[in-house]
Enzyme design. Structure first.
Site, PDB file in Angstrom:
ATOM      1  N   TYR A   1       0.851  -1.198   0.000  1.00  0.00           N
ATOM      2  CA  TYR A   1       0.000   0.000   0.000  1.00  0.00           C
ATOM      3  C   TYR A   1       0.882   1.242   0.000  1.00  0.00           C
ATOM      4  O   TYR A   1       0.629   2.210  -0.716  1.00  0.00           O
ATOM      5  CB  TYR A   1      -0.930  -0.003   1.222  1.00  0.00           C
ATOM      6  CG  TYR A   1      -1.925  -1.132   1.190  1.00  0.00           C
ATOM      7  CD1 TYR A   1      -3.143  -0.982   0.527  1.00  0.00           C
ATOM      8  CD2 TYR A   1      -1.650  -2.357   1.800  1.00  0.00           C
ATOM      9  CE1 TYR A   1      -4.058  -2.016   0.475  1.00  0.00           C
ATOM     10  CE2 TYR A   1      -2.562  -3.412   1.747  1.00  0.00           C
ATOM     11  CZ  TYR A   1      -3.767  -3.235   1.088  1.00  0.00           C
ATOM     12  OH  TYR A   1      -4.659  -4.264   1.028  1.00  0.00           O
TER      13      TYR A   1
ATOM     14  N   ASN B   1     -12.412  -0.421  -4.900  1.00  0.00           N
ATOM     15  CA  ASN B   1     -12.075  -0.703  -6.301  1.00  0.00           C
ATOM     16  C   ASN B   1     -13.310  -1.231  -7.041  1.00  0.00           C
ATOM     17  O   ASN B   1     -13.816  -2.302  -6.722  1.00  0.00           O
ATOM     18  CB  ASN B   1     -10.948  -1.746  -6.341  1.00  0.00           C
ATOM     19  CG  ASN B   1     -10.570  -2.150  -7.770  1.00  0.00           C
ATOM     20  OD1 ASN B   1     -11.027  -1.541  -8.727  1.00  0.00           O
ATOM     21  ND2 ASN B   1      -9.727  -3.174  -7.877  1.00  0.00           N
TER      22      ASN B   1
ATOM     23  N   CYS C   1      -6.242  -5.226  -7.508  1.00  0.00           N
ATOM     24  CA  CYS C   1      -5.985  -4.855  -6.114  1.00  0.00           C
ATOM     25  C   CYS C   1      -5.562  -6.078  -5.284  1.00  0.00           C
ATOM     26  O   CYS C   1      -5.051  -5.923  -4.173  1.00  0.00           O
ATOM     27  CB  CYS C   1      -7.191  -4.156  -5.499  1.00  0.00           C
ATOM     28  SG  CYS C   1      -8.687  -5.123  -5.518  1.00  0.00           S
ATOM     29  N   HIS C   2      -5.746  -7.280  -5.841  1.00  0.00           N
ATOM     30  CA  HIS C   2      -5.264  -8.472  -5.120  1.00  0.00           C
ATOM     31  C   HIS C   2      -3.734  -8.503  -5.062  1.00  0.00           C
ATOM     32  O   HIS C   2      -3.160  -9.242  -4.281  1.00  0.00           O
ATOM     33  CB  HIS C   2      -5.799  -9.764  -5.780  1.00  0.00           C
ATOM     34  CG  HIS C   2      -5.421  -9.919  -7.228  1.00  0.00           C
ATOM     35  ND1 HIS C   2      -6.120  -9.300  -8.240  1.00  0.00           N
ATOM     36  CD2 HIS C   2      -4.400 -10.596  -7.831  1.00  0.00           C
ATOM     37  CE1 HIS C   2      -5.558  -9.608  -9.412  1.00  0.00           C
ATOM     38  NE2 HIS C   2      -4.513 -10.393  -9.183  1.00  0.00           N
TER      39      HIS C   2
ATOM     40  N   GLU D   1      -1.333 -16.608 -10.362  1.00  0.00           N
ATOM     41  CA  GLU D   1      -0.373 -15.786 -11.108  1.00  0.00           C
ATOM     42  C   GLU D   1       1.071 -16.173 -10.798  1.00  0.00           C
ATOM     43  O   GLU D   1       2.007 -15.610 -11.358  1.00  0.00           O
ATOM     44  CB  GLU D   1      -0.594 -14.299 -10.779  1.00  0.00           C
ATOM     45  CG  GLU D   1      -1.954 -13.785 -11.222  1.00  0.00           C
ATOM     46  CD  GLU D   1      -2.139 -12.286 -10.960  1.00  0.00           C
ATOM     47  OE1 GLU D   1      -1.170 -11.621 -10.553  1.00  0.00           O
ATOM     48  OE2 GLU D   1      -3.267 -11.801 -11.171  1.00  0.00           O
TER      49      GLU D   1
END
Lengths: 182, 157
Positions: A119, A142, A150-151, A177
């Protein structure tokens, strides 16, 4: 009186063809549960893990002409993402948020697939290094999670902190990912 | 005095899901086989006007009004002026059920008035809106329709 699926489909298609719809939406299933998708003529405007009450929310923001209709392009790109064959989304986006949110979300969109960022560092990138908490608020609101990733934003100590779809979903997306997690 | 609570306009999808069946049923009664095109036109007209709605009151009557207009266009018939000095004929709900199958033989305005009144329970003020006439004229059309239904029924009996 029976409105056949064919009659129903013809009406929805005619409504879209005539440009009478402020915002269209659909609910699709995914490996992380049902997803509520919405788009205006300008582009994708909302993804939500919680379909409840979303039609009303869309009506407040985009106008009352809210109609359910398949969002094939969005659905296909999401499927490809969940299959691991898509790393970047190629969808027009319709973002209607306050300027600070827009700056943060634009920066968020640049965080690469499979990487995480804190953040605080995202705050620094928009020139507000002390605004980590405000960035957290932007992530919390979001409008288009997954596509605006945002993950990929985690706490300074590497903890997952929070996620609209639940921490298990956040973890699952990061694992999909191949992100390196602490 | 209490301020009236302003209901927000519901998302069109909800409005559509709530009324699509009965509007199709209504149009079938007025137009028979031609109802499907009229049904689509009704909801397209509703959608065209939907973002200009000022309030969410009487949306049911509103969509019946649009459906009636579409049906009248389809039948190319203008509402007729009411006859003077008629006594109003009314029907009980059960009586309507028995006569309902004969509504196809009524002139369009009477058919719409009778079906809206007895099939869908709309008040005359709303039927008047639907027919683009006065409340008096709506009452007269329904009344004359009821009389005609009874005569037709006697003929068939």
């Amino acid at each position: 009186m029976n409105v056949t699926p064919d009659l129903d489909t013809r009406f929805r298609e005619a409504a879209l063809r005539e440009g009478l719809v402020d915002v269209r939406y659909d609910i699709v299933d995914s490996p992380v549960g049902d997803l509520f998708l919405a788009a205006t003529e300008r582009g994708l405007c909302r993804i939500s893990y919680w379909p409840e009450g979303m039609e009303e929310s869309l009506a407040r923001t985009y106008g009352p002409r809210v109609l359910r209709s398949p969002l094939d392009d969005v659905h296909r790109e999401l499927d490809e993402y969940f299959e691991g064959t898509r790393r970047e989304f190629d969808l027009p986006i319709d973002l209607r948020v306050a300027p600070f949110h827009a700056d943060v979300l634009a920066e968020l969109a640049r965080v690469p697939y499979g990487r995480t960022e804190t953040y605080g560092s995202l705050a620094a990138k928009v020139g507000r290094p002390k605004a980590a908490r405000a960035v957290g608020t932007v992530m919390h609101h979001n409008p288009i999670p997954i596509v605006l990733p945002c993950h990929r934003i985690v706490g300074a100590n590497g903890s997952l902190t929070g996620y609209a779809g639940g921490l298990d979903v956040k973890l699952r997306l990061l694992q999909l990912e191949g992100a390196m997690l602490v | 005095m209490m301020g009236s609570v302003t209901q927000p306009i519901p998302p069109f999808e909800r409005f559509y899901l709530e009324h699509r069946y009965e509007v199709l049923g209504y149009l079938r009664r007025l137009l028979g086989q031609r109802a499907e095109d009229a049904w689509q036109e009704t909801f397209l007209r509703a959608l065209r006007a939907y973002n200009r709605l000022q309030h969410a009151r009487n949306l049911r009557s509103w969509v019946f009004t649009i459906a009636t207009n579409v049906a009248m266009d389809e039948l190319r018939v203008k509402p007729q002026p009411p006859a003077d000095g008629v006594t109003v004929a009314e029907l009980k709900r059960d009586a309507f059920r028995e006569l309902e199958h004969l509504t196809g033989e009524l002139p369009p305005t009477e058919r719409a008035a009778v079906v809206l009144r007895y099939g869908y329970d709309l008040p005359y003020a709303h039927i008047a809106d639907a027919l683009g006439s006065s409340e008096e004229a709506a009452r007269a059309a329904a009344s004359s329709g009821v009389r005609r239904l009874r005569r037709t029924n006697e003929r068939h009996a």
